[in-house]
Enzyme design. Structure first.
Site, PDB file in Angstrom:
ATOM      1  N   SER A 296       0.837  -1.197   0.000  1.00  0.00           N
ATOM      2  CA  SER A 296       0.000   0.000   0.000  1.00  0.00           C
ATOM      3  C   SER A 296       0.878   1.255   0.000  1.00  0.00           C
ATOM      4  CB  SER A 296      -0.972  -0.054   1.183  1.00  0.00           C
ATOM      5  OG  SER A 296      -2.029   0.863   1.024  1.00  0.00           O
TER       6      SER A 296
ATOM      7  N   ASP B  71      -9.383  -4.750  -5.866  1.00  0.00           N
ATOM      8  CA  ASP B  71      -8.724  -3.619  -5.203  1.00  0.00           C
ATOM      9  C   ASP B  71      -9.102  -2.316  -5.891  1.00  0.00           C
ATOM     10  OD1 ASP B  71      -6.859  -1.780  -4.042  1.00  0.00           O
ATOM     11  OD2 ASP B  71      -5.408  -3.395  -3.766  1.00  0.00           O
TER      12      ASP B  71
ATOM     13  N   HIS C 219      -8.234  -4.624  -1.495  1.00  0.00           N
ATOM     14  CA  HIS C 219      -7.021  -3.967  -1.015  1.00  0.00           C
ATOM     15  C   HIS C 219      -6.568  -4.599   0.301  1.00  0.00           C
ATOM     16  CE1 HIS C 219      -4.095  -0.771  -1.006  1.00  0.00           C
ATOM     17  NE2 HIS C 219      -4.382  -0.511   0.250  1.00  0.00           N
TER      18      HIS C 219
END
Length: 305
Positions: free
Chosen positions: A161, A247, A277
């Site tokens: 991320s 995602d 995600h």
């Protein structure tokens, strides 16, 4: 030309896909803090990371005039074959290097490498460029000191991320300094590569508070140090991009993969089905398969002459 997402999906056992689909159907989707008050509350509620065994060695390292805390894991079975710089996620405004302790201990022992987790400063108390300054300092320290400290000059980098975004920004800084060739690979999990909202992928997250917290003071968020998608991406080490098919950052990662390839880099994209995600942090067999694949890819890169 017709291009189907199904052609990009990682080949995983069908039962893992079924399990993942059931897991996410039963799971309430979360959302990030929407204000500084919500962020403080989320930080207060976040459980303490579980300690790894053996635990990390905590140090503060310095390079380019920046001092940054790091957490170091050495492999249990002998001298390290390489050093991996791990950068945690958390939207640039949450988390710590300690949250990766168990994963970094496992990585160190599985690949016989040293793992260094960087505790970069968090927004909004420390907005951009504090985080990339800290990550670049840790990377430059490794460039200068890895061989003397760990007995190997072979380096790799990775993150998830926001950590993947910072890992790529770090590589760009090192490339511009002429030292990126010390890194043999970058394992990047579901990063956010456009924080400017100028691309279709970037517009999907344009209203997220983490962007305001991190770069709300910056007029031009297409700066490569903020949004690496806009960088000259030539001359970078091989990269593995891992992302889930569900995602919100999928399109962002697809675009980055295309730009890295067009710039002449060695890039591999793995899209995992039914996965949102952060999926590698979830208790599914699919996540374990993804991590096993990352380990194999890193092992291959570290082992090459």
């Amino acid at each position: 030309m017709r291009f189907a997402l199904e052609a990009l999906l990682a080949d995983v056992p069908a039962e893992q896909v079924v399990e993942a689909r059931a897991f996410y159907r039963s799971r309430v989707a979360g959302r990030g803090p929407g204000s500084f008050e919500e962020l403080k509350e989320a930080r207060a509620k976040k459980p303490e990371p579980r300690a790894a065994v053996p635990p990390a060695v905590e140090e503060t390292v310095e390079a380019a005039g920046v001092r940054v805390p790091v957490r170091i894991f050495l492999p249990s079975g002998g001298p390290p074959r390489a050093v991996y710089l791990g950068i945690h996620g958390g939207g640039f405004y949450m988390g710590s290097a300690a949250q990766g302790d168990e994963r970094h201990r496992a990585l160190a022992d599985a690949l016989q490498i040293a793992v260094v987790g960087v505790d970069y400063r968090l927004a909004p108390e420390h907005p951009w460029p504090a985080a990339p300054d800290d990550c670049a300092a840790a990377a430059l320290w490794l460039v200068d000191e890895a061989e003397a400290r760990f007995g190997t000059a072979r380096l790799a980098i990775g993150g998830s991320s926001a950590g993947a975004t910072l890992a790529l920004a770090t590589l760009l800084r090192l490339r511009d300094r002429g030292v990126v060739d010390r890194f043999v690979g970058a394992a990047l999990r579901f990063g956010a590569y456009d924080l400017s909202a100028q691309t279709p992928g970037g517009r999907r997250i344009a209203d997220e508070y983490f962007i305001q917290a991190y770069v709300g003071h910056v007029a031009d968020r297409t700066l490569p140090d903020i949004s690496p998608l806009y960088a000259d991406l030539s001359g970078l080490p091989p990269a593995l991009l891992v992302v889930g098919s569900e995602d919100v950052l999928l399109e962002d990662n697809l675009t980055l993969a295309g730009r890295l390839s067009a710039a002449g880099n060695d890039v591999e994209l793995r899209v995992y089905p039914e996965s949102p995600h952060g999926f590698t942090g979830h208790p599914t067999a699919l996540a374990a398969t993804a991590f096993s694949g990352i380990h194999s890819w890193l092992r291959d890169r570290i082992s090459r002459p």
